[in-house]
Structures are given as C-alpha cells and as structure tokens.
Design an enzyme around this catalytic site. Sequence first.
Site, PDB file in Angstrom:
ATOM      1  N   TYR A 149      58.435  58.574  69.731  1.00  0.00           N
ATOM      2  CA  TYR A 149      59.619  59.445  69.757  1.00  0.00           C
ATOM      3  C   TYR A 149      59.255  60.876  69.366  1.00  0.00           C
ATOM      4  CZ  TYR A 149      64.298  61.248  68.781  1.00  0.00           C
ATOM      5  OH  TYR A 149      65.441  62.010  68.777  1.00  0.00           O
ATOM      6  N   LYS A 153      59.389  64.383  71.621  1.00  0.00           N
ATOM      7  CA  LYS A 153      60.118  65.570  71.180  1.00  0.00           C
ATOM      8  C   LYS A 153      59.195  66.768  70.999  1.00  0.00           C
ATOM      9  CE  LYS A 153      64.242  63.843  71.212  1.00  0.00           C
ATOM     10  NZ  LYS A 153      65.227  64.319  72.205  1.00  0.00           N
TER      11      LYS A 153
END
Length: 252
Positions: A149, A153
Amino acid sequence: MTRRALVTGATSGIGHAFAVELAKRGHNLVIVARTTDRLESVAAEIRTKYRVDVGVVTADLSTLEGMQTAANALTDSAQPVDLLVNNAGASLAGWFGTTDIADEDSQLNLLVRAPMHLMDAAIKTMAGRGGGQIINVSSVAAFTPRGVYSAHKAWLLNLSRWADVHYDDVNISVQALCPGFVRTEFHQRGDMDVSDVPRWMWLKPEQVVKASLTDLAHDRAVSIPSLRYKFLAFLARHLPAGVVTRAAKRGR
C-alpha cells in the site's frame, strides 16, 4: 463559467466529502463509484441541497473496462472537466507475501493504474483547453516503507510531484494529497483492526478536503493535512532510513 469536477470513490469518506465541498462552492460534478444505487442517492442529495448538476458514472476502477469508462467522462467535450480528484481506494488486511496475488493485482489496478489512466486522459484533454487541476489522494504512508500500500502511494506521490512541475507551462496543477488516519469506511471495508490507533491520529474527511483545496488554491504540490501529520512526514523524510524502516516495522 461554472466549473466541473470529476470525483472517484465519491459515495463515502474523503471522496464524498470532496463532492459535497465542491458542490457547496458551486462546482458541477461527475461522481464515480462501483455501486449505481449509492451513486444515485448521493447525486440526488447533492442536487437537491446545492442546486448543481451531478452526473453519475458507474465504474469498477480495478478493471481496465472501468478505467476506460471513467476516462471517457474526462474526455467528453460536451461536459468538460476542470478538476479531477483521484480518490477511489482500498487496502488489504494482510501483508504482501501472505495475501492472494490476484487481490494484489486488483489493488495495483485501483491504486496505480486507475489514477495513471485518468491522469493521462485529464492531462491530454486539459492541455488542449488551456489548463486544469488534478488532486491525487496519496497518503502519509507514502513516506514510509510499509508494504505494498505504501509503495503504491509513494508511486502516486512521485508522479504527482513530477507532473505538477512538468505541466506547469500548460497551466495544469497536480497535487498529491497525503492524509493520515481518516474516519471513513476504508479500514472497515479492508477488515483492518485499528483499535490501537490513538484518538489524536484521526482526522475528519471534511478537514482533509478543506486543507487540500486550500493548498490547491496556493498551488502546493503536496498537501499534508494537520500539523501532526506534517511533523510525522517531516521526520519520515529526514530521519535516517534505517530508523524510519524500524519504526514502520514496529508500527505493524
């Protein structure tokens, strides 16, 4: 002339807060999400309360078909979009190496390919019309090594920073919005236990959106809502890499 914004993931959380705040400011909207019923409900609520035009686009942005459907709305010359908000997102509860790789592929599509495809459509269209704005919802996780994740990002953060500089000459502004923990359905949907997250670390979606739009108005390429997260991001960027990595591991 009334401006038009396209917001992905607009039926809840940060996306919904963006849709409402932009409608308050007089923007017409195109809202994108996977569930038609929820989209229509949100659209009806915003139309009634704020008297703006709201179009709905049902699209699953974890699929190439869904990405193209949303991109088509960005290139529609009959209803030009001045502001793109790439917000749609989700996360998996497990760590990479323990999760199903098909689920990881779906996350890669949603968090990387979808914003890339929509940015591509927006930039090419906005450049031909004299400019526009893009907000990509990244995360403070982008500043720390915390699995897939945070890697997704970080990718979005870096692309946004580059694009903001590169397309300045055609009047396109790109912002990476990097919030911390926000009170939304995000963690519940991902079946994540956040019971040990201190109260002081939580932000409200409305707070995040107002900070983002203020920073956008001041042409700030990176928006980190709240002083507490600005400080944490500063530490993540300036402490030795080994210290940051060990701290991220302890925070699992």
